[in-house]
Design a protein around this motif. Structure first.
Motif, PDB file in Angstrom:
ATOM      1  N   THR A  11      -7.455  30.823  26.557  1.00  0.00           N
ATOM      2  CA  THR A  11      -7.144  30.024  25.379  1.00  0.00           C
ATOM      3  C   THR A  11      -8.301  29.100  25.019  1.00  0.00           C
ATOM      4  O   THR A  11      -8.771  28.335  25.856  1.00  0.00           O
ATOM      5  N   LEU A  12      -8.741  29.184  23.779  1.00  0.00           N
ATOM      6  CA  LEU A  12      -9.727  28.235  23.280  1.00  0.00           C
ATOM      7  C   LEU A  12      -9.006  26.939  22.973  1.00  0.00           C
ATOM      8  O   LEU A  12      -7.905  26.957  22.428  1.00  0.00           O
ATOM      9  N   ARG A  13      -9.644  25.828  23.298  1.00  0.00           N
ATOM     10  CA  ARG A  13      -9.021  24.528  23.066  1.00  0.00           C
ATOM     11  C   ARG A  13      -9.933  23.651  22.230  1.00  0.00           C
ATOM     12  O   ARG A  13     -11.098  23.482  22.562  1.00  0.00           O
ATOM     13  N   ARG A  14      -9.370  23.081  21.192  1.00  0.00           N
ATOM     14  CA  ARG A  14     -10.112  22.186  20.301  1.00  0.00           C
ATOM     15  C   ARG A  14     -10.768  21.055  21.081  1.00  0.00           C
ATOM     16  O   ARG A  14     -11.883  20.634  20.775  1.00  0.00           O
ATOM     17  N   GLU A  15     -10.101  20.563  22.119  1.00  0.00           N
ATOM     18  CA  GLU A  15     -10.614  19.440  22.893  1.00  0.00           C
ATOM     19  C   GLU A  15     -11.962  19.733  23.540  1.00  0.00           C
ATOM     20  O   GLU A  15     -12.702  18.817  23.877  1.00  0.00           O
ATOM     21  N   ALA A  16     -12.288  21.005  23.721  1.00  0.00           N
ATOM     22  CA  ALA A  16     -13.568  21.388  24.318  1.00  0.00           C
ATOM     23  C   ALA A  16     -14.720  21.296  23.320  1.00  0.00           C
ATOM     24  O   ALA A  16     -15.875  21.417  23.712  1.00  0.00           O
ATOM     25  N   PHE A  17     -14.397  21.059  22.033  1.00  0.00           N
ATOM     26  CA  PHE A  17     -15.404  21.071  20.976  1.00  0.00           C
ATOM     27  C   PHE A  17     -15.296  19.839  20.071  1.00  0.00           C
ATOM     28  O   PHE A  17     -15.109  19.956  18.860  1.00  0.00           O
ATOM     29  N   PRO A  18     -15.398  18.624  20.618  1.00  0.00           N
ATOM     30  CA  PRO A  18     -15.174  17.425  19.802  1.00  0.00           C
ATOM     31  C   PRO A  18     -16.202  17.240  18.684  1.00  0.00           C
ATOM     32  O   PRO A  18     -15.841  16.804  17.580  1.00  0.00           O
ATOM     33  N   THR A  19     -17.447  17.548  18.927  1.00  0.00           N
ATOM     34  CA  THR A  19     -18.471  17.362  17.891  1.00  0.00           C
ATOM     35  C   THR A  19     -18.323  18.418  16.809  1.00  0.00           C
ATOM     36  O   THR A  19     -18.446  18.119  15.620  1.00  0.00           O
ATOM     37  N   LEU A  20     -18.041  19.651  17.202  1.00  0.00           N
ATOM     38  CA  LEU A  20     -17.811  20.719  16.229  1.00  0.00           C
ATOM     39  C   LEU A  20     -16.576  20.415  15.385  1.00  0.00           C
ATOM     40  O   LEU A  20     -16.591  20.607  14.160  1.00  0.00           O
ATOM     41  N   THR A  21     -15.532  19.912  16.024  1.00  0.00           N
ATOM     42  CA  THR A  21     -14.321  19.538  15.293  1.00  0.00           C
ATOM     43  C   THR A  21     -14.637  18.447  14.266  1.00  0.00           C
ATOM     44  O   THR A  21     -14.224  18.537  13.103  1.00  0.00           O
ATOM     45  N   ALA A  22     -15.375  17.434  14.678  1.00  0.00           N
ATOM     46  CA  ALA A  22     -15.743  16.352  13.753  1.00  0.00           C
ATOM     47  C   ALA A  22     -16.583  16.888  12.593  1.00  0.00           C
ATOM     48  O   ALA A  22     -16.389  16.486  11.443  1.00  0.00           O
ATOM     49  N   PHE A  23     -17.511  17.811  12.892  1.00  0.00           N
ATOM     50  CA  PHE A  23     -18.341  18.393  11.831  1.00  0.00           C
ATOM     51  C   PHE A  23     -17.494  19.163  10.825  1.00  0.00           C
ATOM     52  O   PHE A  23     -17.602  18.939   9.621  1.00  0.00           O
ATOM     53  N   VAL A  24     -16.644  20.070  11.287  1.00  0.00           N
ATOM     54  CA  VAL A  24     -15.895  20.885  10.324  1.00  0.00           C
ATOM     55  C   VAL A  24     -14.891  20.055   9.537  1.00  0.00           C
ATOM     56  O   VAL A  24     -14.695  20.284   8.344  1.00  0.00           O
ATOM     57  N   ARG A  25     -14.303  19.049  10.172  1.00  0.00           N
ATOM     58  CA  ARG A  25     -13.343  18.212   9.445  1.00  0.00           C
ATOM     59  C   ARG A  25     -14.038  17.250   8.486  1.00  0.00           C
ATOM     60  O   ARG A  25     -13.493  16.919   7.437  1.00  0.00           O
ATOM     61  N   GLY A  26     -15.235  16.833   8.836  1.00  0.00           N
ATOM     62  CA  GLY A  26     -15.950  15.888   7.990  1.00  0.00           C
ATOM     63  C   GLY A  26     -16.812  16.519   6.913  1.00  0.00           C
ATOM     64  O   GLY A  26     -17.085  15.895   5.895  1.00  0.00           O
ATOM     65  N   TYR A  27     -17.229  17.772   7.130  1.00  0.00           N
ATOM     66  CA  TYR A  27     -18.179  18.403   6.202  1.00  0.00           C
ATOM     67  C   TYR A  27     -17.701  19.740   5.648  1.00  0.00           C
ATOM     68  O   TYR A  27     -18.178  20.167   4.600  1.00  0.00           O
ATOM     69  N   LEU A  28     -16.787  20.412   6.326  1.00  0.00           N
ATOM     70  CA  LEU A  28     -16.276  21.701   5.837  1.00  0.00           C
ATOM     71  C   LEU A  28     -14.794  21.579   5.486  1.00  0.00           C
ATOM     72  O   LEU A  28     -13.988  22.460   5.750  1.00  0.00           O
ATOM     73  N   HIS A  29     -14.453  20.477   4.857  1.00  0.00           N
ATOM     74  CA  HIS A  29     -13.091  20.192   4.439  1.00  0.00           C
ATOM     75  C   HIS A  29     -12.811  20.896   3.111  1.00  0.00           C
ATOM     76  O   HIS A  29     -13.654  21.618   2.577  1.00  0.00           O
ATOM     77  N   GLU A  30     -11.634  20.649   2.548  1.00  0.00           N
ATOM     78  CA  GLU A  30     -11.208  21.386   1.349  1.00  0.00           C
ATOM     79  C   GLU A  30     -12.129  21.181   0.143  1.00  0.00           C
ATOM     80  O   GLU A  30     -12.187  22.045  -0.730  1.00  0.00           O
TER      81      GLU A  30
END
Length: 109
Positions: A11-30
């Motif tokens: 299982t891939l877990r979002r918690e393993a990718f905090p910087t990637l999560t911040a990037f996609v939510r902050g820059y690849l949003h709707e």
């Protein structure tokens, strides 16, 4: 280490990718197409805004995600990036993430 956390288990877990999560939510949003024009534009904006350490962490997390998904179908990778990480951009293939990683690597040189 974060790499092992991202790569261990099925299982891939979002918690393993905090910087990637911040990037996609902050820059690849709707609204990213209107604001940044493209994924490349969003990556350039992040690179301007982020510290060298943040850019390095993002590149490391993308590398880890690519390693962790080597044998997984593209649809699973798309689902993880969109549903789990919160991106409104869905990579069409692993190559899209490789290309994104290369954009960030150039900012580290």
């Amino acid at each position: 280490r974060r790499d092992r956390a991202a790569e261990s288990g099925a299982t891939l877990r979002r918690e393993a990718f905090p910087t990637l999560t911040a990037f996609v939510r902050g820059y690849l949003h709707e609204d990213f197409p209107e604001i940044h024009g493209s994924v490349r534009g969003a990556a350039a904006a992040f690179s301007r805004d982020a510290s060298p350490d943040e850019r390095r962490l993002l590149a490391q997390e993308l590398e880890s995600l690519l390693r962790a998904t080597t044998d997984r179908p593209a649809r699973e990778l798309r689902r993880f990036v969109a549903a789990e990480l919160g991106s409104r951009w869905e990579p069409g293939s692993r190559q899209d993430l490789v290309d994104l990683l290369e954009l960030f690597r150039t900012t580290l040189a």
